[in-house]
Design an enzyme around this catalytic site. Sequence first.
Site, PDB file in Angstrom:
ATOM      1  N   ASN A 194       1.470 -12.173   4.548  1.00 12.49           N
ATOM      2  CA  ASN A 194       1.572 -11.332   3.186  1.00 12.49           C
ATOM      3  C   ASN A 194       2.383 -12.151   2.251  1.00 12.49           C
ATOM      4  OD1 ASN A 194       1.949  -8.965   1.402  1.00 12.49           O
ATOM      5  ND2 ASN A 194       0.044  -8.613   2.230  1.00 12.49           N
ATOM      6  N   GLU A 216      -5.380  -2.670  -8.426  1.00 12.62           N
ATOM      7  CA  GLU A 216      -5.886  -1.407  -8.540  1.00 12.62           C
ATOM      8  C   GLU A 216      -6.567  -0.502  -9.501  1.00 12.62           C
ATOM      9  OE1 GLU A 216      -2.736  -2.147  -7.452  1.00 12.62           O
ATOM     10  OE2 GLU A 216      -3.221  -2.792  -5.678  1.00 12.62           O
ATOM     11  N   ASN A 246      -6.470 -10.665  -5.725  1.00 11.74           N
ATOM     12  CA  ASN A 246      -7.996 -10.105  -5.582  1.00 11.74           C
ATOM     13  C   ASN A 246      -8.390  -9.684  -6.795  1.00 11.74           C
ATOM     14  OD1 ASN A 246      -5.873  -8.056  -4.992  1.00 11.74           O
ATOM     15  ND2 ASN A 246      -7.791  -6.798  -4.954  1.00 11.74           N
ATOM     16  N   TRP A 303       1.848 -11.100  -8.805  1.00 12.21           N
ATOM     17  CA  TRP A 303       2.803 -10.322  -8.324  1.00 12.21           C
ATOM     18  C   TRP A 303       3.524 -10.918  -7.260  1.00 12.21           C
ATOM     19  CZ3 TRP A 303       2.518  -8.839  -2.835  1.00 12.21           C
ATOM     20  CH2 TRP A 303       0.911  -8.697  -2.371  1.00 12.21           C
ATOM     21  N   SER A 339       1.601  -6.972 -11.910  1.00 16.09           N
ATOM     22  CA  SER A 339       0.732  -6.089 -10.840  1.00 16.09           C
ATOM     23  C   SER A 339      -0.181  -5.126 -11.556  1.00 16.09           C
ATOM     24  CB  SER A 339       1.790  -5.514  -9.834  1.00 16.09           C
ATOM     25  OG  SER A 339       2.992  -6.267  -9.788  1.00 16.09           O
ATOM     26  N   ASP A 348      -5.922 -11.195  -1.049  1.00 13.78           N
ATOM     27  CA  ASP A 348      -5.067 -11.347  -2.240  1.00 13.78           C
ATOM     28  C   ASP A 348      -4.566 -12.593  -2.099  1.00 13.78           C
ATOM     29  OD1 ASP A 348      -3.450 -10.919  -4.511  1.00 13.78           O
ATOM     30  OD2 ASP A 348      -3.366  -8.727  -3.779  1.00 13.78           O
ATOM     31  N   ASP A 380     -10.211  -8.111   0.420  1.00 16.84           N
ATOM     32  CA  ASP A 380      -8.930  -7.857  -0.280  1.00 16.84           C
ATOM     33  C   ASP A 380      -7.834  -8.899   0.205  1.00 16.84           C
ATOM     34  OD1 ASP A 380      -6.964  -6.677  -1.859  1.00 16.84           O
ATOM     35  OD2 ASP A 380      -6.034  -5.527  -0.125  1.00 16.84           O
TER      36      ASP A 380
END
Lengths: 289, 617
Positions: free
Chosen positions: B420, B197, B285, B267, B194, B329, B327
């Site tokens: 999600n 960001e 993403n 992740w 992960s 992902d 975003d």
Amino acid sequence: MQAKPTLHRLLISAVLAATATTLQAKEKFKVCADPLNPPYSTQKQDGFENKIAELFAKKLGQEIEYTWFPQRIGFIRNTLNAPVDEKAVDSKEFKCDVVMSVPADSDMALATEPYYQSTYVLLIAKGRGFDDIKEARQLADLPVERQDALKIAMFDRGPGTAWMQKFGLLDMGIPYQSMSGDEDNNIAMQLDQDLKAKKINMVIVWGPIAGYLVSQGPKNGYTMIPMQSTPGIPFEFAMAMGVRNGDKERQQTLNKLIAENKDQIRRIIESYHIPLTEIKKSAKPKDDD
Amino acid sequence: MKKPFKSWLLASSVAAILAAPAIATANSDLEKLSQNPANWSMWGGNYAGTRYSELDQITSSNVKNLQPAWSFSTGVLRGHEGGPLVVNDTLYIHTPFPNTVYAIDQKTQSIIWEYTPTQDADVTVPVMCCDTVNRGLAYGDGKIFLQQSDTVLTALDAKTGKRVWSVQNGDPKLGMTNTASPLVVKDKVLTGISGGEFGVRGFLAAYDIKTGQLAWKGYSMGPDADTLIDAKKTTTWKDGKVAPVGENSSLSTWEGDQWKIGGGTTWGWTSYDPKLNLIYYGSGNPSTWNPKQRPGDNKWSMSLWARDADTGAVKWVYQMTPHDEWDFDGINETVLVDQEVKGKMHKTIVHFDRNGFGYTLDRETGELLVAEKFDKSVNWATHVDMNTGRPQVVSKYSTEQNGEDVNTQGVCPAALGSKNQQPVSYSPQTGLFYISGNHLCMDYEPFEVSYTAGQPYVGATLSMMPAAADVITGQPDGSTNLGQFTAFDAKTGKIIWSNKEQFSVWSGSVATAGGVVFYGTLEGYLKAVDAKTGQELYKFKTPSGIIGNVNTWSYNGKQYVGVLSGIGGWAGIGIAAGLDSGEAGSNSEGLGAVGAYRSLSSFTKLGGTLTVFALPN
């Protein structure tokens, strides 16, 4: 989350109006800050934010207390909005009450009036074949063989990268993470090392970081060229202090201190070689609720 | 939080008694274990990730009598994702950071051993973007595999909890963390990374289950040598057929060296087809967040991958959202089922993406078969062009076309996706997939403020709101629900039925041979619905909001259903971390989730608990 403490304080000040100031004095000036984020803050408390926090605490007659936490995504969540005792879910005592710098139009925290405004600069190491550059725009017009030697540090967020893209310079970019996970090294320190090691020759970087690089680099070692904002790519930003959303009383106290100590704040920041520009009032309408 | 958590072992007398001399080691055992419905031996219940159980003691007629049989407090606050593993008589559960593992004896419901790894909270917690969740354990070769937050992958002896080996899978100093559930395949354990960001370049890594030695590592972006893509052999879907990807297919879709900080982190969940010997997963993403600053398709972020389990070599890859602007992902789970599509049987892979489309591909070849919206309120693209495989983006909702400093309004779904990480379930009885969904839209303003080095703030301001439109028709209906639980036919791309939920359904579901589907809600209800009709048959309020996955197993002939409750994660972060000041001003914390979920705090509070249900004796 704020209703209770505020109400509590209002009640006390109503009942004990005369002693309100003494009561406030007993409070500590609780700041959350990054332990290794020069030139902003360090655990040695030699960053400019540390100096301004000291000044404010002194003016309030309060003792300063730090909670250290690296300033990244989740900073506000893990500091200003985090209860001292993590298990005490409904606790109203937080790790700190003030974060020394947030964007002036941040809504993650309640922002004070801005207390400084800086700009991004193109910082070029002297003596590497680019001493003739007087304006950032010139980089785009260099012949290809000179462009290949530019080696511009490039971040994964921010206006510098957008600007490089606009002028077709992304291929000359050396990518950097704008957030480091390293507790022993931050971005400004990394740039300082890499400039000295000639891994990079230049960087478009936020004013305070540029100031740090100048302070750490060889005397007169760098040229700083302020970037010009355009409607699509703003380079100038105003910075404020942050308190918890809803903590309007503290916001007002800090606003007063910012206004009263304008010159001293400016002197502190300038002593860190940070380029300052005139603070523009935010065009954004303020919440009035 | 200041001191590292110490690892320790509870060497109780119980553990000593239960420690059998040796258990079978050959890992074909794991496949056998997963075929016995008494166990729940991996995240998806089986390698195909169907989250379907053959157990049929609890049925649509008797589920109304279900009762909590026992419960267990994990002692940890924050979001509890993932679910219990059950291997023979032992139940294994895990917690968010500090990632404590408990082995529980089903007979006595007592702790056999517990293990808390040594992790430095000061190093790890600051680099975890969105709550300190963990998606669960893996079992294999007599070991429990724990993917720690600080990227360390640890193998524990399943009988004693003693650490067998640990390996550093990444470097938190570079912003790397890990929240994924590992998967054991043959003699390897697979895990991802992960930290998108932070500009981490994603990869999937395989380690030897005996020694922890790295066997292979395949990156999401970069030169072919890094991605383990073969320009000639690896295929993708283009121009209406499966064709070789060509040389450096990733590099050519990035400008300059940006791929080095390209995101595409991993992740989520991995599934496996033993016959094809291929593993499947999705990549996340692209980094940076501002789409304008990374021209190109940014391959292979947001893509589905099929890799050889032994070598990591890429068989095929398919990008769902080229050049992400929202975003979306791509890490959601992949489910492997054989289905007849357009008159032809296929070994299919089914994936419900954050972007709101449900994809059915042939999992041998990567042929695109079906791509339809599983929530018709989705508006950022009209449809997926079946020839090119590309979504047809609607200009009005393109955050890039609208430009920086422009607030693109009413984009559906919101950044947290129509779905999600919460895994779906599939019932071969009905042929339907059961989707735990989000039903939100967002205003998305990229780079309203763009501070970089030294002032790290998210470069996009998000605010989320209810989709206020019907899932099945897409027509505006003024509804205020934030969640949906939807049954979907992946053969045809049709929504069969859909139930509204007040809040996002952030819990993975399980479908059973009893004709019942179980899932949890953010308010904390465990719910059972009829697999055919969606009719609600049972609900029970557990101590905290559920973002964990419901699993089922049997012990001594009795069927149990278990779930971890413990509010947190992205949807619950406002509660988990006390972000919500109750003022509009705090809306964009938690990457925009706080405002939308404000009223959740009236329903539930923090606290990790396992609740196990059964029919009364």
